[in-house]
Motif scaffolding. Structure first.
Motif, PDB file in Angstrom:
ATOM      1  N   ARG A  58       0.836  -1.205   0.000  1.00 60.62           N
ATOM      2  CA  ARG A  58       0.000   0.000   0.000  1.00 60.62           C
ATOM      3  C   ARG A  58       0.869   1.253   0.000  1.00 60.62           C
ATOM      4  NH1 ARG A  58      -2.733  -1.212   4.048  1.00 60.62           N
ATOM      5  NH2 ARG A  58      -1.618  -0.048   5.659  1.00 60.62           N
ATOM      6  N   GLN A  59       1.927   1.253   0.788  1.00 60.33           N
ATOM      7  CA  GLN A  59       2.789   2.436   0.855  1.00 60.33           C
ATOM      8  C   GLN A  59       3.571   2.629  -0.436  1.00 60.33           C
ATOM      9  OE1 GLN A  59       4.834   1.317   4.397  1.00 60.33           O
ATOM     10  NE2 GLN A  59       3.165   1.940   5.731  1.00 60.33           N
ATOM     11  N   VAL A  60       4.060   1.525  -1.009  1.00 56.87           N
ATOM     12  CA  VAL A  60       4.767   1.637  -2.287  1.00 56.87           C
ATOM     13  C   VAL A  60       3.817   2.129  -3.371  1.00 56.87           C
ATOM     14  CG1 VAL A  60       5.968   0.347  -4.089  1.00 56.87           C
ATOM     15  CG2 VAL A  60       6.498  -0.091  -1.688  1.00 56.87           C
ATOM     16  N   GLY A  61       2.612   1.576  -3.392  1.00 56.37           N
ATOM     17  CA  GLY A  61       1.631   2.025  -4.376  1.00 56.37           C
ATOM     18  C   GLY A  61       1.275   3.486  -4.212  1.00 56.37           C
ATOM     19  N   THR A  62       1.158   3.935  -2.955  1.00 57.16           N
ATOM     20  CA  THR A  62       0.875   5.341  -2.704  1.00 57.16           C
ATOM     21  C   THR A  62       2.001   6.229  -3.215  1.00 57.16           C
ATOM     22  OG1 THR A  62      -0.445   4.784  -0.758  1.00 57.16           O
ATOM     23  CG2 THR A  62       0.373   7.041  -0.921  1.00 57.16           C
ATOM     24  N   ALA A  63       3.254   5.807  -2.969  1.00 59.13           N
ATOM     25  CA  ALA A  63       4.401   6.597  -3.435  1.00 59.13           C
ATOM     26  C   ALA A  63       4.425   6.692  -4.956  1.00 59.13           C
ATOM     27  CB  ALA A  63       5.698   5.977  -2.925  1.00 59.13           C
ATOM     28  N   VAL A  64       4.142   5.572  -5.638  1.00 59.79           N
ATOM     29  CA  VAL A  64       4.113   5.585  -7.105  1.00 59.79           C
ATOM     30  C   VAL A  64       2.997   6.496  -7.605  1.00 59.79           C
ATOM     31  CG1 VAL A  64       3.699   4.165  -9.150  1.00 59.79           C
ATOM     32  CG2 VAL A  64       5.155   3.304  -7.307  1.00 59.79           C
ATOM     33  N   LEU A  65       1.835   6.446  -6.944  1.00 58.14           N
ATOM     34  CA  LEU A  65       0.712   7.299  -7.340  1.00 58.14           C
ATOM     35  C   LEU A  65       1.053   8.774  -7.142  1.00 58.14           C
ATOM     36  CD1 LEU A  65      -2.223   7.616  -8.237  1.00 58.14           C
ATOM     37  CD2 LEU A  65      -2.903   7.364  -5.838  1.00 58.14           C
ATOM     38  N   VAL A  66       1.682   9.098  -6.015  1.00 57.19           N
ATOM     39  CA  VAL A  66       2.080  10.486  -5.760  1.00 57.19           C
ATOM     40  C   VAL A  66       3.050  10.959  -6.832  1.00 57.19           C
ATOM     41  CG1 VAL A  66       3.402  11.970  -4.198  1.00 57.19           C
ATOM     42  CG2 VAL A  66       1.652  10.437  -3.283  1.00 57.19           C
ATOM     43  N   LEU A  67       4.012  10.118  -7.174  1.00 54.43           N
ATOM     44  CA  LEU A  67       4.988  10.493  -8.201  1.00 54.43           C
ATOM     45  C   LEU A  67       4.302  10.722  -9.546  1.00 54.43           C
ATOM     46  CD1 LEU A  67       8.014  10.926  -8.610  1.00 54.43           C
ATOM     47  CD2 LEU A  67       8.211   8.502  -9.207  1.00 54.43           C
ATOM     48  N   ALA A  68       3.343   9.865  -9.888  1.00 52.68           N
ATOM     49  CA  ALA A  68       2.621  10.018 -11.149  1.00 52.68           C
ATOM     50  C   ALA A  68       1.806  11.303 -11.172  1.00 52.68           C
ATOM     51  CB  ALA A  68       1.716   8.809 -11.376  1.00 52.68           C
ATOM     52  N   VAL A  69       1.164  11.623 -10.043  1.00 54.30           N
ATOM     53  CA  VAL A  69       0.371  12.852  -9.963  1.00 54.30           C
ATOM     54  C   VAL A  69       1.264  14.075 -10.093  1.00 54.30           C
ATOM     55  CG1 VAL A  69      -1.054  14.269  -8.422  1.00 54.30           C
ATOM     56  CG2 VAL A  69      -1.499  11.815  -8.640  1.00 54.30           C
ATOM     57  N   VAL A 115       4.153  14.300 -11.673  1.00 53.19           N
ATOM     58  CA  VAL A 115       4.588  14.403 -13.075  1.00 53.19           C
ATOM     59  C   VAL A 115       3.466  14.975 -13.938  1.00 53.19           C
ATOM     60  CG1 VAL A 115       5.286  13.082 -15.106  1.00 53.19           C
ATOM     61  CG2 VAL A 115       6.329  12.602 -12.882  1.00 53.19           C
ATOM     62  N   LEU A 116       2.240  14.507 -13.700  1.00 53.26           N
ATOM     63  CA  LEU A 116       1.101  15.002 -14.476  1.00 53.26           C
ATOM     64  C   LEU A 116       0.878  16.493 -14.220  1.00 53.26           C
ATOM     65  CD1 LEU A 116      -1.325  14.478 -16.317  1.00 53.26           C
ATOM     66  CD2 LEU A 116      -2.627  13.831 -14.275  1.00 53.26           C
ATOM     67  N   LEU A 117       0.866  16.902 -12.953  1.00 53.07           N
ATOM     68  CA  LEU A 117       0.669  18.313 -12.633  1.00 53.07           C
ATOM     69  C   LEU A 117       1.803  19.166 -13.191  1.00 53.07           C
ATOM     70  CD1 LEU A 117      -0.585  18.137  -8.934  1.00 53.07           C
ATOM     71  CD2 LEU A 117      -1.908  18.778 -10.955  1.00 53.07           C
ATOM     72  N   TRP A 118       3.004  18.670 -13.112  1.00 51.82           N
ATOM     73  CA  TRP A 118       4.170  19.357 -13.652  1.00 51.82           C
ATOM     74  C   TRP A 118       3.972  19.670 -15.128  1.00 51.82           C
ATOM     75  CZ3 TRP A 118       9.559  16.510 -13.379  1.00 51.82           C
ATOM     76  CH2 TRP A 118      10.527  17.269 -14.057  1.00 51.82           C
ATOM     77  N   THR A 119       3.555  18.653 -15.885  1.00 53.83           N
ATOM     78  CA  THR A 119       3.354  18.817 -17.322  1.00 53.83           C
ATOM     79  C   THR A 119       2.204  19.772 -17.618  1.00 53.83           C
ATOM     80  OG1 THR A 119       4.157  16.556 -17.670  1.00 53.83           O
ATOM     81  CG2 THR A 119       2.943  17.591 -19.482  1.00 53.83           C
ATOM     82  N   VAL A 120       1.086  19.592 -16.906  1.00 51.22           N
ATOM     83  CA  VAL A 120      -0.103  20.400 -17.160  1.00 51.22           C
ATOM     84  C   VAL A 120       0.145  21.870 -16.808  1.00 51.22           C
ATOM     85  CG1 VAL A 120      -2.483  20.815 -16.415  1.00 51.22           C
ATOM     86  CG2 VAL A 120      -1.715  18.483 -16.920  1.00 51.22           C
ATOM     87  N   LEU A 121       0.774  22.121 -15.666  1.00 47.60           N
ATOM     88  CA  LEU A 121       0.987  23.501 -15.236  1.00 47.60           C
ATOM     89  C   LEU A 121       1.937  24.257 -16.160  1.00 47.60           C
ATOM     90  CD1 LEU A 121       1.156  23.054 -11.361  1.00 47.60           C
ATOM     91  CD2 LEU A 121      -0.702  24.032 -12.710  1.00 47.60           C
ATOM     92  N   LEU A 122       2.928  23.570 -16.699  1.00 49.78           N
ATOM     93  CA  LEU A 122       3.805  24.232 -17.663  1.00 49.78           C
ATOM     94  C   LEU A 122       3.018  24.704 -18.884  1.00 49.78           C
ATOM     95  CD1 LEU A 122       7.026  21.998 -17.654  1.00 49.78           C
ATOM     96  CD2 LEU A 122       6.776  24.303 -16.717  1.00 49.78           C
TER      97      LEU A 122
END
Length: 281
Positions: A26-37, A39-46
């Motif tokens: 669960r913690q590893v999955g949460t970390a991967v999800l946070v990283l994906a979010v 990256v997505l926000l990074w791309t969108v905000l630019l």
């Protein structure tokens, strides 16, 4: 007299290993999800703010900088050396801040009259900006590891102190009275019951301290030592090496996320040793 910790000396409960594995996944999955979010926000905000490609680098461009160019291997080696220095600086501050918080928490809980002296000082250190304290600290202790430890410890100290004090005070009156009836002293209550009861709070403090120590180390490197990623980011920004700046920031951010995840995994493993109820906190 010795106090028995929850779960100590007992056979492992059925399903405890499975519960620990689920917590880890669960913690590893949460970390991967946070990283994906991120990256997505990074791309969108630019794109949303129409940031100039010269200034704002996308995740793909940072990846190319780190792995897809002729000098990427040299850059990775350089960043690795800088990261090692920053981790050393952060480790010094982490240990200094957390040990100070544990000692001060024990003093505050054991001698309540001292709480009025300790907590306001810790609060003042937390609220005063480090950038304002830096010149005074440099004059007082120089620019070496004592300064790094002091600056990182200031970031770590107050939240860890508050958490650990609350954890040490979670001992129930019944447990305290039981230890005293069997000949224990207040110090015995603190050592044998208080600290085991405070394990969840201690690990919460560790999780807070990991990014806090990194922040303190980066500030110390920028303002005083001239080493590590903290100084390298400022130096690269001053020379308009924007791709390098983004690569450095991404590396230290991912490192902080990995260290936070490791702290969570250690917490899950240790607390599961004392029963699923504590591990689930």
């Amino acid at each position: 007299m010795t106090a028995v910790l929850p779960g100590a000396g007992q056979a492992p409960a059925p399903g405890r290993a499975g519960s620990l594995l689920r917590a880890v996944l669960r913690q590893v999955g949460t970390a991967v999800l946070v990283l994906a979010v991120v990256v997505l926000l990074w791309t969108v905000l630019l794109r949303v703010f129409d940031v100039s490609p010269y200034v704002g680098k996308t995740p793909a461009e940072v990846w190319t900088t780190l792995f897809g160019e002729d000098d990427s291997a040299e850059l990775r080696a350089e960043i690795g050396a800088l990261l090692g220095q920053t981790l050393l600086d952060a480790g010094v501050g982490f240990v200094a801040g957390l040990l100070s918080a544990v000692v001060l928490a024990a003093v505050v809980v054991r001698y309540r009259l001292l709480e009025g002296a300790v907590m306001p000082v810790a609060l003042v250190l937390q609220t005063v900006p480090l950038i304002a304290l830096a010149p005074i600290l440099i004059l007082a202790v120089g620019r070496g590891y004592v300064l790094v430890a002091t600056m990182s410890a200031i970031v770590v100290l107050f939240p860890a102190l508050v958490n650990i004090v609350l954890g040490l005070r979670s001992v129930t009156p019944q447990m305290r009275d039981l230890v005293l009836v069997y000949g224990g002293s207040p110090s015995t209550v603190l050592r044998r019951v208080g600290f085991p009861s405070a394990l969840p709070a201690l690990f919460a403090s560790v999780r807070i301290a990991v990014p806090g120590a990194l922040t303190g180390a980066l500030l110390a490197e920028w303002l005083a030592t001239g080493k590590g990623i903290g100084y390298a980011v400022v130096s690269a920004a001053g020379r308009s090496q924007n791709a390098r700046v983004w690569a450095l920031v991404v590396v230290v951010t991912v490192t902080a996320l990995v260290l936070y995840l490791l702290a969570q995994l250690v917490e899950a493993a240790v607390l599961s040793r004392f029963g699923r109820a504590e591990a689930a906190r």
